[in-house]
Write an enzyme that holds these catalytic residues in place. Structure first.
Site, PDB file in Angstrom:
ATOM      1  N   LEU A 183      -2.758  74.080  42.794  1.00  0.00           N
ATOM      2  CA  LEU A 183      -3.504  72.929  43.298  1.00  0.00           C
ATOM      3  C   LEU A 183      -2.663  71.709  42.936  1.00  0.00           C
ATOM      4  O   LEU A 183      -2.025  71.688  41.871  1.00  0.00           O
ATOM      5  CB  LEU A 183      -4.876  72.813  42.622  1.00  0.00           C
ATOM      6  CG  LEU A 183      -5.933  73.858  42.989  1.00  0.00           C
ATOM      7  CD1 LEU A 183      -7.211  73.626  42.185  1.00  0.00           C
ATOM      8  CD2 LEU A 183      -6.240  73.834  44.485  1.00  0.00           C
ATOM      9  N   ASP A 184      -2.682  70.668  43.769  1.00  0.00           N
ATOM     10  CA  ASP A 184      -1.965  69.435  43.430  1.00  0.00           C
ATOM     11  C   ASP A 184      -2.540  68.882  42.134  1.00  0.00           C
ATOM     12  O   ASP A 184      -3.711  69.120  41.813  1.00  0.00           O
ATOM     13  CB  ASP A 184      -2.165  68.369  44.516  1.00  0.00           C
ATOM     14  CG  ASP A 184      -1.711  68.852  45.880  1.00  0.00           C
ATOM     15  OD1 ASP A 184      -0.813  69.710  45.932  1.00  0.00           O
ATOM     16  OD2 ASP A 184      -2.272  68.364  46.878  1.00  0.00           O
ATOM     17  N   ALA A 185      -1.740  68.083  41.436  1.00  0.00           N
ATOM     18  CA  ALA A 185      -2.212  67.517  40.164  1.00  0.00           C
ATOM     19  C   ALA A 185      -3.520  66.740  40.358  1.00  0.00           C
ATOM     20  O   ALA A 185      -4.423  66.800  39.524  1.00  0.00           O
ATOM     21  CB  ALA A 185      -1.143  66.617  39.566  1.00  0.00           C
ATOM     22  N   THR A 215      -5.771  67.252  42.697  1.00  0.00           N
ATOM     23  CA  THR A 215      -6.856  68.084  43.238  1.00  0.00           C
ATOM     24  C   THR A 215      -7.636  68.671  42.068  1.00  0.00           C
ATOM     25  O   THR A 215      -7.051  69.027  41.045  1.00  0.00           O
ATOM     26  CB  THR A 215      -6.278  69.231  44.094  1.00  0.00           C
ATOM     27  OG1 THR A 215      -5.528  68.671  45.170  1.00  0.00           O
ATOM     28  CG2 THR A 215      -7.381  70.117  44.664  1.00  0.00           C
ATOM     29  N   ARG A 259      -4.315  67.881  52.660  1.00  0.00           N
ATOM     30  CA  ARG A 259      -3.937  66.462  52.775  1.00  0.00           C
ATOM     31  C   ARG A 259      -3.125  66.227  54.046  1.00  0.00           C
ATOM     32  O   ARG A 259      -3.355  65.265  54.783  1.00  0.00           O
ATOM     33  CB  ARG A 259      -3.125  66.026  51.544  1.00  0.00           C
ATOM     34  CG  ARG A 259      -3.944  66.056  50.267  1.00  0.00           C
ATOM     35  CD  ARG A 259      -3.086  65.781  49.034  1.00  0.00           C
ATOM     36  NE  ARG A 259      -3.741  66.298  47.846  1.00  0.00           N
ATOM     37  CZ  ARG A 259      -4.665  65.651  47.145  1.00  0.00           C
ATOM     38  NH1 ARG A 259      -5.018  64.428  47.480  1.00  0.00           N
ATOM     39  NH2 ARG A 259      -5.228  66.208  46.094  1.00  0.00           N
TER      40      ARG A 259
END
Ligand code: URA
Length: 254
Positions: free
Chosen positions: A99-101, A103, A184
């Protein structure tokens, strides 16, 4: 499972090296040397290599509700906090996918490399559900339809997705791919910026009431359900494609 796989799972050697050990006659099952790496073994067998008993490491699977700012790698070279810091375990755990930082939400961690591979491999198309808040709001019906049908990204078109808008500018998106920053980028492609992104389900598993930063170990039953999730999803889609009601397995609308 196959003997070579069992040895690899137990951390004795890689799958290929384990096949070599078996071929060299160094592996015994219930006291008898076995030279067939495909021989079926399970927990009720006594497996030994060079006379030493092999005990497979217990498999662990944890669910974490990832807070923002935490990175989803096993270790971070910039000293940032990682998802593995938040999950108490004596085992060496690895995140299942990323997961993105920024998210938040459901991320799985396991010491079962095979399971992690299966769950993230595009072939298995495990469904992930995201709750997304966008700017500007609301999202128009044509934009929603474009997200459902698939939008063109620089690494190719996205697969059909389930998308609905329970409140203006809030989307629930179910994807069966996991490309980098996919949600995104998809939203940007239809003119919206993601202001908050949370993963709320992964295959059959839901985040539920787990608080941010909290984790829990999944039961054997949940692990089994997850293990079968990818296969079941795939089998279901093939069956529907085979039924002739849909034009193509890859680009079908849900
Ligand atoms: N899609 C994104 O854009 N980011 C995530 O972290 C997960 C899915």
């Amino acid at each position: 499972m196959r003997l070579a796989k069992y040895l690899a799972h137990a951390g004795v050697a890689s799958r290929r090296a384990a096949e070599g050990l078996v071929a060299q006659g160094r592996v015994a099952v219930d006291g008898a040397v076995v030279t067939d790496p495909a021989r079926d073994v399970g927990d009720d067998h006594a497996v030994a290599v060079d006379g030493r008993a092999v005990t497979p490491e217990g498999r662990e699977l944890h669910m974490l509700n990832k807070p923002p700012g935490v990175v989803s790698t096993a270790r971070d070279t910039h000293g940032r906090s990682t998802v593995t810091d938040l999950v108490p375990s004596a085992r060496r755990l690895y995140p299942v996918g990323r997961l993105d930082a920024d998210t938040t939400g459901l991320i799985l961690l396991t010491n079962d490399g095979e399971l992690a591979n299966r769950l993230t491999h595009p072939r298995y198309e495990v469904e992930k559900l995201y709750r997304v808040e966008l700017d500007p709001r609301p999202v128009s019906e044509p934009a929603l339809q474009a997200l459902r049908d698939g939008v063109r990204l620089d690494d190719g078109p996205t697969l059909p997705a389930r998308v609905n808008q329970p409140a203006p500018g809030v989307l629930e998106m179910t994807l069966r791919e996991g490309r980098k920053r996919q949600v995104r980028r998809m939203c940007e492609a239809v003119g919206h910026r993601v202001v908050a992104l949370r993963r709320v389900a992964f295959g059959p598993l839901e985040l539920g009431r787990l608080g941010e930063g909290e984790s829990r170990r999944l039961s054997d039953d949940e692990l089994e359900r997850l293990r079968h999730a990818g296969e079941a999803a795939k089998a279901g889609r093939s069956a529907r494609a085979g039924g002739g009601a849909t034009p193509s397995a890859g680009r079908r609308r849900w």
